[in-house]
Design a protein around this motif. Structure first.
Motif, PDB file in Angstrom:
ATOM      1  N   MET A 170       0.846  -1.194   0.000  1.00 38.14           N
ATOM      2  CA  MET A 170       0.000   0.000   0.000  1.00 38.14           C
ATOM      3  C   MET A 170       0.880   1.241   0.000  1.00 38.14           C
ATOM      4  N   SER A 171       0.605   2.157  -0.904  1.00 33.73           N
ATOM      5  CA  SER A 171       1.392   3.388  -0.968  1.00 33.73           C
ATOM      6  C   SER A 171       0.788   4.456  -0.060  1.00 33.73           C
ATOM      7  N   PHE A 172       1.581   5.461   0.201  1.00 37.84           N
ATOM      8  CA  PHE A 172       1.131   6.630   0.949  1.00 37.84           C
ATOM      9  C   PHE A 172       0.684   7.659  -0.090  1.00 37.84           C
ATOM     10  N   ASP A 173      -0.601   8.016  -0.073  1.00 37.56           N
ATOM     11  CA  ASP A 173      -1.163   8.883  -1.112  1.00 37.56           C
ATOM     12  C   ASP A 173      -1.474  10.268  -0.541  1.00 37.56           C
ATOM     13  N   ALA A 174      -0.830  11.281  -1.094  1.00 43.03           N
ATOM     14  CA  ALA A 174      -1.025  12.663  -0.651  1.00 43.03           C
ATOM     15  C   ALA A 174      -1.812  13.440  -1.695  1.00 43.03           C
ATOM     16  N   THR A 175      -2.848  14.116  -1.249  1.00 34.84           N
ATOM     17  CA  THR A 175      -3.644  14.989  -2.110  1.00 34.84           C
ATOM     18  C   THR A 175      -3.642  16.389  -1.509  1.00 34.84           C
ATOM     19  N   VAL A 176      -3.367  17.397  -2.323  1.00 35.13           N
ATOM     20  CA  VAL A 176      -3.338  18.780  -1.852  1.00 35.13           C
ATOM     21  C   VAL A 176      -4.405  19.586  -2.570  1.00 35.13           C
TER      22      VAL A 176
END
Length: 236
Positions: free
Chosen positions: A1-7
């Motif tokens: 599982m990746s670490f997903d960043a949304t801004v």
């Protein structure tokens, strides 16, 4: 599982910035250990001119970002259980403890505000946590969001080359990090402390610990007081 960043931001062009370089950038682009997505808040304005702010209720200088526009931008994103952060000078301080907690999760959704701030109603209604990166006011939340995301991403397994190097960093055990040295042995009349060249690992460990304690006492008396209280609680 990746670490997903949304801004959520008015300025997607501010990204990836420093997130796109060195080991962190490689972990994103080449290894897929984490992802970065930007959402342009301006695209969700109902005003034909793209305005997403209005004058403060009760009067005062500047403009305030509208709750309905922010909500529409956020609601276009698949949250997937990710915490919501709003970068704000009045927020709780960003700490290594919180960063470590977030880094173990699915990622973050971060709101980078502008102007005088964001309508409080959308912060309350959507459950944003206000986070500050320091006792200073920035022109917007973009730089602060980069700080929060980088602090998390570097803890994602596989992003940094040597995981053991994280264990003695500042804040990991309540103390600041010890000073670092490398070649040349002498620089402008200053030499590497002899203990670091002794080869005696126990002595090196004691020296580094003493340096960490001294730096914490001098620079962060708040952390030092908390460290002493923690030791007392453990009976050390």
């Amino acid at each position: 599982m990746s670490f997903d960043a949304t801004v959520l931001t008015m300025f997607p062009e501010a990204y990836p910035g420093p997130l796109g370089v060195s080991l962190i950038g490689t972990a994103w682009r080449e290894h897929g250990l984490w992802t970065l997505e930007t959402v342009d808040i301006r695209q969700f304005s109902k005003d034909k001119r793209g305005f997403l702010d209005d004058t403060p209720a009760g009067g005062g200088p500047g403009q305030v970002m509208r709750a309905d526009v922010i909500a529409a931008a956020l609601d276009s994103v698949d949250r997937r259980g990710r915490p919501l952060l709003y970068m704000s000078a009045r927020g709780r301080p960003l700490t290594q403890a919180r960063v470590s907690e977030w880094a173990k999760g699915p990622g973050l959704i971060v709101l980078a505000g502008r102007f005088e701030g964001v309508d409080q109603r959308v912060i309350d209604a959507r459950g944003f946590e206000e986070i500050s990166v320091g006792d200073a006011v920035l022109a917007g939340g973009e730089a602060a969001s980069l700080v929060a995301i980088e602090a998390c991403v570097r803890l994602v397994p596989g992003v940094l080359g040597q995981a053991e190097s994280l264990s003695e960093e500042s804040f990991e055990d309540g103390l600041l990090e010890h000073p670092q040295y490398t070649r040349p042995r002498e620089f402008e009349g200053l030499e590497i402390p002899p203990v670091l060249l002794s080869g005696h690992h126990a002595d090196i460990g004691k020296w580094r610990r003493s340096q960490r304690e001294a730096a914490t006492r001098e620079r962060r008396p708040d952390l030092w007081a908390a460290h002493l209280a923690n030791q007392q609680a453990k009976g050390e």
